[in-house]
Design an enzyme around this catalytic site. Structure first.
Site, mmCIF file in Angstrom:
data_model
loop_
_atom_site.group_PDB
_atom_site.id
_atom_site.type_symbol
_atom_site.label_atom_id
_atom_site.label_comp_id
_atom_site.label_asym_id
_atom_site.label_seq_id
_atom_site.Cartn_x
_atom_site.Cartn_y
_atom_site.Cartn_z
ATOM 1 N N GLU A 119 -15.751 29.161 -1.655
ATOM 2 C CA GLU A 119 -15.291 29.454 -0.292
ATOM 3 C C GLU A 119 -15.428 28.198 0.554
ATOM 4 O O GLU A 119 -16.456 27.518 0.499
ATOM 5 C CB GLU A 119 -16.130 30.561 0.383
ATOM 6 C CG GLU A 119 -15.903 31.962 -0.110
ATOM 7 C CD GLU A 119 -16.716 32.973 0.693
ATOM 8 O OE1 GLU A 119 -17.155 32.623 1.821
ATOM 9 O OE2 GLU A 119 -16.925 34.094 0.202
ATOM 10 N N GLU A 127 -8.897 38.751 9.040
ATOM 11 C CA GLU A 127 -9.298 40.120 8.698
ATOM 12 C C GLU A 127 -9.930 40.779 9.924
ATOM 13 O O GLU A 127 -11.057 40.471 10.305
ATOM 14 C CB GLU A 127 -10.273 40.106 7.522
ATOM 15 C CG GLU A 127 -9.664 39.508 6.250
ATOM 16 C CD GLU A 127 -10.695 39.307 5.160
ATOM 17 O OE1 GLU A 127 -11.135 40.306 4.562
ATOM 18 O OE2 GLU A 127 -11.078 38.139 4.921
ATOM 19 N N LYS A 139 -13.599 42.683 9.827
ATOM 20 C CA LYS A 139 -14.817 42.044 9.348
ATOM 21 C C LYS A 139 -15.912 42.117 10.409
ATOM 22 O O LYS A 139 -15.669 41.851 11.585
ATOM 23 C CB LYS A 139 -14.557 40.575 8.989
ATOM 24 C CG LYS A 139 -13.809 40.369 7.689
ATOM 25 C CD LYS A 139 -14.059 39.001 7.094
ATOM 26 C CE LYS A 139 -15.441 38.913 6.515
ATOM 27 N NZ LYS A 139 -15.680 37.639 5.799
ATOM 28 N N GLU A 171 -15.654 35.309 12.248
ATOM 29 C CA GLU A 171 -15.467 35.928 10.935
ATOM 30 C C GLU A 171 -14.081 36.533 10.771
ATOM 31 O O GLU A 171 -13.593 36.684 9.656
ATOM 32 C CB GLU A 171 -16.523 37.021 10.702
ATOM 33 C CG GLU A 171 -17.926 36.503 10.470
ATOM 34 C CD GLU A 171 -18.078 35.864 9.093
ATOM 35 O OE1 GLU A 171 -17.214 36.080 8.233
ATOM 36 O OE2 GLU A 171 -19.058 35.119 8.904
#
Length: 407
Positions: A280, A334, A337, A343
């Site tokens: 990541e 997203e 999240k 995030e």
């Protein structure tokens, strides 16, 4: 009458026939060959903690149009596995942290999980790896940390019983929390509290050939200390860099420095030859008022420069001959999240498939229906032309044999 073919040595004829047959058979039975879990240097994380992202079939279109072949998901969702069937995309599936303890206690649980989530989709869906948990070590759950190695062993043993251990790699990803020190890079070491769990895992991976997987976020490092870290150093932009006196190496970006800190920690632990893969890395395009550096401009700069750096297919200052490989986080923003605002803003693409960070990808577009017949270009794209070529070679070899006997 003697012909040219009849004068060929008998061993050469046998070699042509045997080799051609092997090349025909292997594409038909992919399980006979071993593969690498990562093709090239660039991949992406396909997270789905959202209620507004495209369906998996549309995601496949997006990935293929962007020429992104390596993909990681954090579970083994059946709709994704089905959508990836026949696409040629290389997929790493995840065993969520919630399953780790159960899998560690009984190998039969691992076998059941494989038979439900992996085996039915092979070989058409190219599942190349299973990531056991994510960022398990370095946290507060010691019971989960203690179960990680058992889950890794049981999953590998189950794969071996299914004769899939050479096709599917077992790994696990770590956060920066496993490190005691990472600056300068040569000072990289593991925390003793993490190493007690990590050492048997590294021993095991050194035997299976699996890499050390680490999540690398210069954004988080900069956000944690913006007064002492040059943002240009974090973004791959021109800067004075960092000199590591111990190794006499110069670093012009934090990404390479963090990867080399992982290599240094592995060396200190006795695993000099283990490869590091970044599972990541990314930069948030938005965040809370207290999250320094989170902006669309910085996200684009980081992801653009990272992609350019990876496409050079080079290593780090400490491992210059070993190509650095990384999965970008993430494919989409997203919206569900949890955690800080950042995030929910790591995606290269927005929920509707349009570009979020413009680094050269085009995003989803409406396209005409596919033709009902296959062109030669279509055949080549699907990889069939290789099999046809091998068939031709086999036919020639057989013809050579017949002519030789007639001679």
């Amino acid at each position: 009458m003697r012909t040219f073919f009849s004068m060929l040595p008998c061993r050469l004829l046998h070699f042509l026939i045997y080799g051609s047959c092997c090349f025909i058979i292997l594409p038909l039975f992919p399980g006979l060959t071993s593969v690498d879990a990562f093709t090239g240097t660039y991949g992406i994380n396909y997270g789905r903690i959202a209620d507004n992202i495209p369906q998996p079939e549309r995601v496949v279109t997006l990935l293929k149009s962007s020429k992104i072949k390596n993909v990681r998901i954090y579970d083994a969702d059946q709709s994704v596995l089905k959508a990836f069937k026949g696409t040629g995309l290389e997929l790493i599936v995840g065993l969520p942290n919630g399953f780790v303890k159960d899998i560690s206690t009984n190998q039969s649980y691992a076998m059941d999980w494989l038979k439900e989530n992996v085996q039915p989709y092979l070989p058409d869906t190219h599942i190349r790896g299973i990531a056991i948990g994510n960022e398990v070590l370095g946290g507060n759950d010691q019971e989960l940390a203690g179960a990680l190695f058992g889950a890794i062993k049981n999953m590998f043993s189950a794969l071996k019983k299914l004769q899939l251990e050479n096709l599917i790699e077992v790994s696990t990803s770590h956060s920066q929390a496993v490190f005691n020190s990472s600056y300068p890079p040569s000072s990289g070491t593991f925390k003793e509290s993490a190493l007690v769990y990590l050492k048997p895992i590294l021993d095991f991976f050194s035997k299976t050939g699996a890499p050390f997987c680490v999540n690398v976020y210069p954004f988080l490092a900069y956000d944690g200390d913006p007064d002492h870290i040059d943002i240009n150093y974090a973004l791959f932009e021109p800067n004075a860099g960092v000199y590591d006196e111990k190794t006499d190496l110069h670093y012009d970006n934090m990404f390479d420095a963090q990867v080399d800190a992982a290599y240094a920690a592995l060396e200190a632990a006795g695993f000099d030859n283990m490869e590091v893969i970044v599972t990541e890395t990314g930069w948030a395009s938005a965040g809370g008022s207290d999250e320094k550096g989170a902006s669309p401009e910085n996200a684009r700069t980081y992801n653009f420069n990272l992609r350019k750096r990876l496409f050079k297919r080079k290593g780090t200052p400490l491992r210059p001959k070993l190509m650095t490989k990384a999965y970008i986080f993430a494919l989409f923003n997203e919206d569900l999240k949890p955690g800080q605002n950042s995030e929910r803003h790591y995606g290269l693409f927005n929920a509707n498939g349009s570009v979020s960070d413009d680094i050269g990808f085009s995003g989803l577009k409406s396209s005409p229906a596919p033709p009902s017949t296959l062109s030669l270009k279509d055949i080549h794209r699907q990889g069939w032309s290789t099999s046809y070529s091998f068939t031709l070679i086999a036919c020639i070899a057989i013809l050579v044999t017949v002519l030789a006997k007639d001679g």
